[in-house]
Enzyme design. Structure first.
Site, PDB file in Angstrom:
ATOM      1  N   LYS A  58       0.834  -1.210   0.000  1.00 45.84           N
ATOM      2  CA  LYS A  58       0.000   0.000   0.000  1.00 45.84           C
ATOM      3  C   LYS A  58       0.868   1.258   0.000  1.00 45.84           C
ATOM      4  CE  LYS A  58      -2.584  -2.703  -0.427  1.00 45.84           C
ATOM      5  NZ  LYS A  58      -2.528  -4.181  -0.377  1.00 45.84           N
ATOM      6  N   GLY A 122       9.174 -22.376  16.030  1.00 44.30           N
ATOM      7  CA  GLY A 122       8.418 -23.172  16.996  1.00 44.30           C
ATOM      8  C   GLY A 122       7.833 -24.405  16.327  1.00 44.30           C
ATOM      9  N   GLY A 188      -0.419 -14.166 -13.316  1.00 47.08           N
ATOM     10  CA  GLY A 188      -1.502 -14.203 -12.337  1.00 47.08           C
ATOM     11  C   GLY A 188      -2.205 -12.862 -12.220  1.00 47.08           C
ATOM     12  N   ILE A 192      -2.857  -9.849  -5.851  1.00 49.51           N
ATOM     13  CA  ILE A 192      -1.468  -9.406  -5.720  1.00 49.51           C
ATOM     14  C   ILE A 192      -0.895  -9.008  -7.081  1.00 49.51           C
ATOM     15  CG2 ILE A 192       0.853 -10.186  -5.064  1.00 49.51           C
ATOM     16  CD1 ILE A 192      -0.481 -11.728  -2.751  1.00 49.51           C
ATOM     17  N   GLU A 211      -2.822 -14.480 -17.432  1.00 50.09           N
ATOM     18  CA  GLU A 211      -3.721 -15.183 -16.506  1.00 50.09           C
ATOM     19  C   GLU A 211      -4.243 -16.450 -17.179  1.00 50.09           C
ATOM     20  OE1 GLU A 211      -4.999 -15.126 -13.240  1.00 50.09           O
ATOM     21  OE2 GLU A 211      -5.889 -16.931 -14.082  1.00 50.09           O
ATOM     22  N   VAL A 277       1.021 -16.178  -8.401  1.00 50.14           N
ATOM     23  CA  VAL A 277       0.029 -17.230  -8.709  1.00 50.14           C
ATOM     24  C   VAL A 277      -0.626 -17.801  -7.446  1.00 50.14           C
ATOM     25  CG1 VAL A 277       1.089 -17.866 -10.902  1.00 50.14           C
ATOM     26  CG2 VAL A 277       1.834 -18.998  -8.804  1.00 50.14           C
ATOM     27  N   ARG A 279      -0.834 -18.103  -2.862  1.00 50.64           N
ATOM     28  CA  ARG A 279      -0.024 -18.361  -1.665  1.00 50.64           C
ATOM     29  C   ARG A 279      -0.447 -19.692  -1.066  1.00 50.64           C
ATOM     30  NH1 ARG A 279       2.791 -14.187   0.087  1.00 50.64           N
ATOM     31  NH2 ARG A 279       2.766 -14.847   2.257  1.00 50.64           N
ATOM     32  N   ALA A 327      -5.533 -10.309   6.063  1.00 50.05           N
ATOM     33  CA  ALA A 327      -5.016  -9.952   7.378  1.00 50.05           C
ATOM     34  C   ALA A 327      -6.140  -9.767   8.400  1.00 50.05           C
ATOM     35  CB  ALA A 327      -4.196  -8.674   7.259  1.00 50.05           C
ATOM     36  N   HIS A 451     -23.735  15.165   1.793  1.00 52.53           N
ATOM     37  CA  HIS A 451     -23.547  15.599   0.411  1.00 52.53           C
ATOM     38  C   HIS A 451     -22.470  16.676   0.365  1.00 52.53           C
ATOM     39  CE1 HIS A 451     -24.435  16.718  -3.711  1.00 52.53           C
ATOM     40  NE2 HIS A 451     -24.417  17.989  -3.318  1.00 52.53           N
TER      41      HIS A 451
HETATM   42  P1  FAD Z   1       1.696 -14.102   8.289  1.00 49.67           P
HETATM   43  O1  FAD Z   1       1.443 -12.653   8.187  1.00 49.67           O
HETATM   44  O2  FAD Z   1       2.261 -14.800   7.108  1.00 49.67           O
HETATM   45  O3  FAD Z   1       2.634 -14.296   9.575  1.00 49.67           O
HETATM   46  C1  FAD Z   1       3.094 -15.531   9.977  1.00 49.67           C
HETATM   47  C2  FAD Z   1       4.331 -15.339  10.808  1.00 49.67           C
HETATM   48  O4  FAD Z   1       4.684 -16.584  11.387  1.00 49.67           O
HETATM   49  C3  FAD Z   1       5.549 -14.887  10.007  1.00 49.67           C
HETATM   50  O5  FAD Z   1       6.171 -13.806  10.655  1.00 49.67           O
HETATM   51  C4  FAD Z   1       6.457 -16.110   9.996  1.00 49.67           C
HETATM   52  O6  FAD Z   1       7.835 -15.793   9.947  1.00 49.67           O
HETATM   53  C5  FAD Z   1       6.089 -16.764  11.322  1.00 49.67           C
HETATM   54  N1  FAD Z   1       6.341 -18.211  11.376  1.00 49.67           N
HETATM   55  C6  FAD Z   1       6.045 -19.144  10.453  1.00 49.67           C
HETATM   56  N2  FAD Z   1       6.374 -20.382  10.888  1.00 49.67           N
HETATM   57  C7  FAD Z   1       6.899 -20.220  12.124  1.00 49.67           C
HETATM   58  C8  FAD Z   1       7.418 -21.112  13.090  1.00 49.67           C
HETATM   59  N3  FAD Z   1       7.454 -22.424  12.887  1.00 49.67           N
HETATM   60  N4  FAD Z   1       7.887 -20.598  14.244  1.00 49.67           N
HETATM   61  C9  FAD Z   1       7.851 -19.261  14.470  1.00 49.67           C
HETATM   62  N5  FAD Z   1       7.368 -18.377  13.592  1.00 49.67           N
HETATM   63  C10 FAD Z   1       6.890 -18.837  12.441  1.00 49.67           C
HETATM   64  N6  FAD Z   1      -4.253  -8.919   3.228  1.00 49.67           N
HETATM   65  C11 FAD Z   1      -5.163  -7.967   3.481  1.00 49.67           C
HETATM   66  O7  FAD Z   1      -6.065  -8.194   4.284  1.00 49.67           O
HETATM   67  N7  FAD Z   1      -5.087  -6.738   2.872  1.00 49.67           N
HETATM   68  C12 FAD Z   1      -4.118  -6.430   1.986  1.00 49.67           C
HETATM   69  O8  FAD Z   1      -4.078  -5.324   1.455  1.00 49.67           O
HETATM   70  C13 FAD Z   1      -3.149  -7.418   1.688  1.00 49.67           C
HETATM   71  N8  FAD Z   1      -2.137  -7.152   0.833  1.00 49.67           N
HETATM   72  C14 FAD Z   1      -1.190  -8.098   0.602  1.00 49.67           C
HETATM   73  C15 FAD Z   1      -0.162  -7.784  -0.285  1.00 49.67           C
HETATM   74  C16 FAD Z   1       0.836  -8.716  -0.545  1.00 49.67           C
HETATM   75  C17 FAD Z   1       1.943  -8.375  -1.497  1.00 49.67           C
HETATM   76  C18 FAD Z   1       0.814  -9.981   0.138  1.00 49.67           C
HETATM   77  C19 FAD Z   1       1.892 -10.989  -0.107  1.00 49.67           C
HETATM   78  C20 FAD Z   1      -0.215 -10.295   1.017  1.00 49.67           C
HETATM   79  C21 FAD Z   1      -1.231  -9.346   1.245  1.00 49.67           C
HETATM   80  N9  FAD Z   1      -2.294  -9.615   2.127  1.00 49.67           N
HETATM   81  C22 FAD Z   1      -3.249  -8.670   2.350  1.00 49.67           C
HETATM   82  C23 FAD Z   1      -2.415 -10.910   2.817  1.00 49.67           C
HETATM   83  C24 FAD Z   1      -1.935 -10.781   4.248  1.00 49.67           C
HETATM   84  O9  FAD Z   1      -0.597 -10.326   4.263  1.00 49.67           O
HETATM   85  C25 FAD Z   1      -2.036 -12.135   4.945  1.00 49.67           C
HETATM   86  O10 FAD Z   1      -3.375 -12.605   4.846  1.00 49.67           O
HETATM   87  C26 FAD Z   1      -1.688 -12.024   6.426  1.00 49.67           C
HETATM   88  O11 FAD Z   1      -0.390 -11.523   6.605  1.00 49.67           O
HETATM   89  C27 FAD Z   1      -1.804 -13.392   7.093  1.00 49.67           C
HETATM   90  O12 FAD Z   1      -1.552 -13.270   8.441  1.00 49.67           O
HETATM   91  P2  FAD Z   1      -1.017 -14.481   9.330  1.00 49.67           P
HETATM   92  O13 FAD Z   1      -0.795 -13.909  10.682  1.00 49.67           O
HETATM   93  O14 FAD Z   1      -1.899 -15.639   9.167  1.00 49.67           O
HETATM   94  O15 FAD Z   1       0.378 -14.901   8.676  1.00 49.67           O
HETATM   95  P1  AMP Z   2      -4.580 -15.389  -6.516  1.00 53.27           P
HETATM   96  O1  AMP Z   2      -4.688 -16.813  -6.046  1.00 53.27           O
HETATM   97  O2  AMP Z   2      -5.829 -14.567  -6.348  1.00 53.27           O
HETATM   98  O3  AMP Z   2      -3.365 -14.681  -5.982  1.00 53.27           O
HETATM   99  O4  AMP Z   2      -4.378 -15.460  -8.111  1.00 53.27           O
HETATM  100  C1  AMP Z   2      -3.359 -16.184  -8.738  1.00 53.27           C
HETATM  101  C2  AMP Z   2      -3.723 -16.333 -10.204  1.00 53.27           C
HETATM  102  O5  AMP Z   2      -2.635 -16.936 -10.923  1.00 53.27           O
HETATM  103  C3  AMP Z   2      -4.924 -17.271 -10.432  1.00 53.27           C
HETATM  104  O6  AMP Z   2      -5.928 -16.521 -11.069  1.00 53.27           O
HETATM  105  C4  AMP Z   2      -4.375 -18.385 -11.315  1.00 53.27           C
HETATM  106  O7  AMP Z   2      -5.303 -18.788 -12.303  1.00 53.27           O
HETATM  107  C5  AMP Z   2      -3.159 -17.742 -11.979  1.00 53.27           C
HETATM  108  N1  AMP Z   2      -2.170 -18.738 -12.472  1.00 53.27           N
HETATM  109  C6  AMP Z   2      -1.714 -19.845 -11.832  1.00 53.27           C
HETATM  110  N2  AMP Z   2      -0.795 -20.530 -12.594  1.00 53.27           N
HETATM  111  C7  AMP Z   2      -0.685 -19.847 -13.759  1.00 53.27           C
HETATM  112  C8  AMP Z   2       0.104 -20.026 -14.982  1.00 53.27           C
HETATM  113  N3  AMP Z   2       0.930 -21.065 -15.158  1.00 53.27           N
HETATM  114  N4  AMP Z   2      -0.028 -19.101 -15.974  1.00 53.27           N
HETATM  115  C9  AMP Z   2      -0.861 -18.037 -15.832  1.00 53.27           C
HETATM  116  N5  AMP Z   2      -1.622 -17.829 -14.712  1.00 53.27           N
HETATM  117  C10 AMP Z   2      -1.542 -18.691 -13.690  1.00 53.27           C
END
Ligand code: FAD
Ligand code: AMP
Length: 478
Positions: A58, A122, A188, A192, A211, A277, A279, A327, A451
């Site tokens: 962001k 952990g 994709g 993201i 895509e 593609v 997570r 998140a 408004h």
């Molecule tokens: P995470 O944030 O992945 O945190 C997990 C933590 O656990 C990490 O710090 C990791 O190092 C730690 N960990 C893992 N295994 C172990 C272990 N065995 N021991 C100790 N520590 C460990 N979501 C939104 O809602 N809004 C957004 O705008 C948004 N934008 C995003 C943009 C990008 C580029 C990405 C990649 C993601 C985005 N997300 C967004 C998704 C969001 O980041 C995730 O849904 C959220 O961070 C998940 O939270 P979590 O606590 O489950 O896991």
């Molecule tokens: P998201 O799961 O919302 O982050 O979106 C990931 C996107 O990547 C999905 O819409 C998938 O269809 C797309 N995708 C996955 N594998 C491929 C690939 N080999 N070529 C093009 N798009 C892909």
């Protein structure tokens, strides 16, 4: 220090740290384990969200939008700007400063709440024992009355496009390019891919998004997805649907991507490629075989609606469990689990979790969309209203998009809202509040909306559901 806690949370992302704070607020002795460390060997708190997800993306979306506005949209306001320059290292420094301010804030909150932060990986063992392995490989054993797993997710890699961290990057790499690519490929067209593609397109890259699926944003309401595709195309984002990437060839300067589309094979050459593609849950080595916890074939931990795993006293929250990888969804699960550990019958209303794509304009949704309601055989009504007919949108030059509200045809209860347009995230949040209070379309119709505001589009869409919109000719909506 005792090695026993009332609660041990594994993972300090938004699901884990929020859970830990709420546990501590409820008076439970709490430890939080994080395996990543920062440059000064301290635990890197905040997870994906703060470090390489929501927040840095962001920050760059905001910076790049300012640049794009300055370059292209100020002239129509009668404002002339000469010599607009772009300093990517400075933009990155700003982003990193925001990240460290927020992660520092989390550290402060944990300290203030007297949460013990343990550095290392952990692993849950049988009987709610937790093995902690630090960076030096030293192992320590802890135990808890309750263990909360919150280890988050990581980017999926696909065999045709291995990440090399240079020409071919994942979302983390795409947040720290040192220069604007001339031609950028993105695999994709999900949330993201669209957000990161937008950042670099606004900064001047020619962006092509490949895509595999034929349908754009299939989880979104079809009308909103179609409208969004039109808006993005107008902005110059080249989104190619039905384009399945089959291979990648990397040279020191470029990356050539092969993809199939229908029966034809194509290639495109870029100077960088982002693989976006999806997570996957990070659950490898998170628990031992005899811990009582299990996952589905994709690695998501099995939990009930309250995030309890099959093992007594073991919970799992955030990206490692079913539901959208968001998140705010994880944080609220963290709060629910803390309350449950403390003995309250807390629940989470999964029907009203908003989802947002932070493009410009934003795309946001909550509740059911039209195709879901059709599939479920629900008798529903629709109200839509275009931003082009909203005074504030005209004044701001933000006239693309619409608000759509779907409601039950009999009871009038609001079932969902879908928006592409200015402030879509905040407008959908208004409907989240309405839905949480079981509001009807009529409730929205009877409310006074300030408004001129963008939220007048919410009011008008609610009126339109009953053919009562004022600033538009009312026509049947479905
Ligand atoms: P995470 O944030 O992945 O945190 C997990 C933590 O656990 C990490 O710090 C990791 O190092 C730690 N960990 C893992 N295994 C172990 C272990 N065995 N021991 C100790 N520590 C460990 N979501 C939104 O809602 N809004 C957004 O705008 C948004 N934008 C995003 C943009 C990008 C580029 C990405 C990649 C993601 C985005 N997300 C967004 C998704 C969001 O980041 C995730 O849904 C959220 O961070 C998940 O939270 P979590 O606590 O489950 O896991
Ligand atoms: P998201 O799961 O919302 O982050 O979106 C990931 C996107 O990547 C999905 O819409 C998938 O269809 C797309 N995708 C996955 N594998 C491929 C690939 N080999 N070529 C093009 N798009 C892909």
């Amino acid at each position: 220090m005792s090695n026993h806690f009332e609660v041990i949370v594994i993972g300090s992302g938004p699901a884990g740290y929020v859970c830990a704070i709420r546990c501590a607020q409820l008076g439970l002795s709490t430890a939080l384990i994080e395996k990543e460390t920062d440059a000064s060997d301290k635990p890197q708190l905040g997870g994906t969200c703060l470090n390489v997800g929501c927040i840095p993306s962001k920050a760059l979306l905001d910076s790049s939008q300012r640049y794009a506005d300055t370059k292209s949209h100020l002239a129509e306001h009668g404002i002339g700007v000469n010599d607009v320059t772009l300093n990517i290292p400075e933009m990155m420094t700003r982003k990193e400063k925001i990240v460290s301010q927020l992660t520092g804030g989390v550290a402060g909150l944990l300290k203030h709440n007297k949460i013990t932060v343990l550095s290392g990986a952990g692993q849950l063992l049988a009987g709610r024992q937790v093995e902690l392995t630090d960076a030096e490989g030293q192992v320590a054993l802890y135990s808890a009355d309750n263990v909360v797993l919150a280890s988050g997710s990581e980017p999926v890699e696909i065999p045709p496009a291995p990440i090399d961290g240079d020409r071919v990057v994942d979302s983390t790499g795409a947040l720290c390019f040192d220069a604007v690519p001339t031609r950028l490929g993105v695999i994709g067209a999900g949330v993201i891919g669209l957000e990161l593609g937008s950042v670099w397109a606004r900064l001047g890259a020619e962006v092509v998004i490949l895509e595999a699926m034929e349908q754009f944003l299939p989880a979104m309401d079809e009308q909103i997805a179609k409208e969004s595709a039109k808006i993005f195309a107008k902005q110059g984002l080249d989104i190619r649907l039905g384009a399945r990437v089959t291979g990648v060839e990397v040279t020191p300067e470029q990356v050539t991507v092969g993809y199939s589309s229908g029966d034809a094979e194509h290639t495109e050459t870029f100077d960088r490629l982002i693989v976006a593609v999806g997570r996957r849950p990070r659950t490898d080595k998170l628990f031992s075989g005899d811990s009582g916890v299990s996952t589905d074939e994709r690695g998501f931990v099995f939990v009930n609606e309250h995030c309890a795993t099959e093992a007594p006293g073991v919970w799992a929250v955030g990206d490692i469990v079913r539901g959208p990888m968001l998140a705010h969804k994880g944080s609220e699960e963290g709060v629910m689990v803390a309350e449950r550990i403390h003995g309250k019958a807390a629940q989470l209303n999964y029907e009203v979790v908003p989802s947002i794509i932070y493009t410009h304009p934003e795309v946001a949704a909550v509740g059911k969309n039209e195709q879901e309601l059709k599939a479920e055989g629900v008798d529903y009504k629709v109200g839509t209203f275009p931003f082009a007919a909203i005074g504030r949108a005209q004044a701001s030059g933000e006239t693309d998009g619409l608000v759509k509200i779907v409601s039950d045809a009999d009871s009038d209860q609001i079932l969902g809202a879908h928006v592409v347009g200015p402030s879509a995230a905040d407008l959908v949040q208004q409907i989240v509040i309405a839905m949480e209070m079981a509001a009807s379309t009529e409730d929205l119709q009877l409310m006074v909306f300030g408004h001129p505001t963008m939220s007048e589009a919410v009011h008008e869409a609610a009126l339109a559901a009953d053919g009562r919109a004022i600033h538009m000719v009312n026509r049947p909506q479905r």
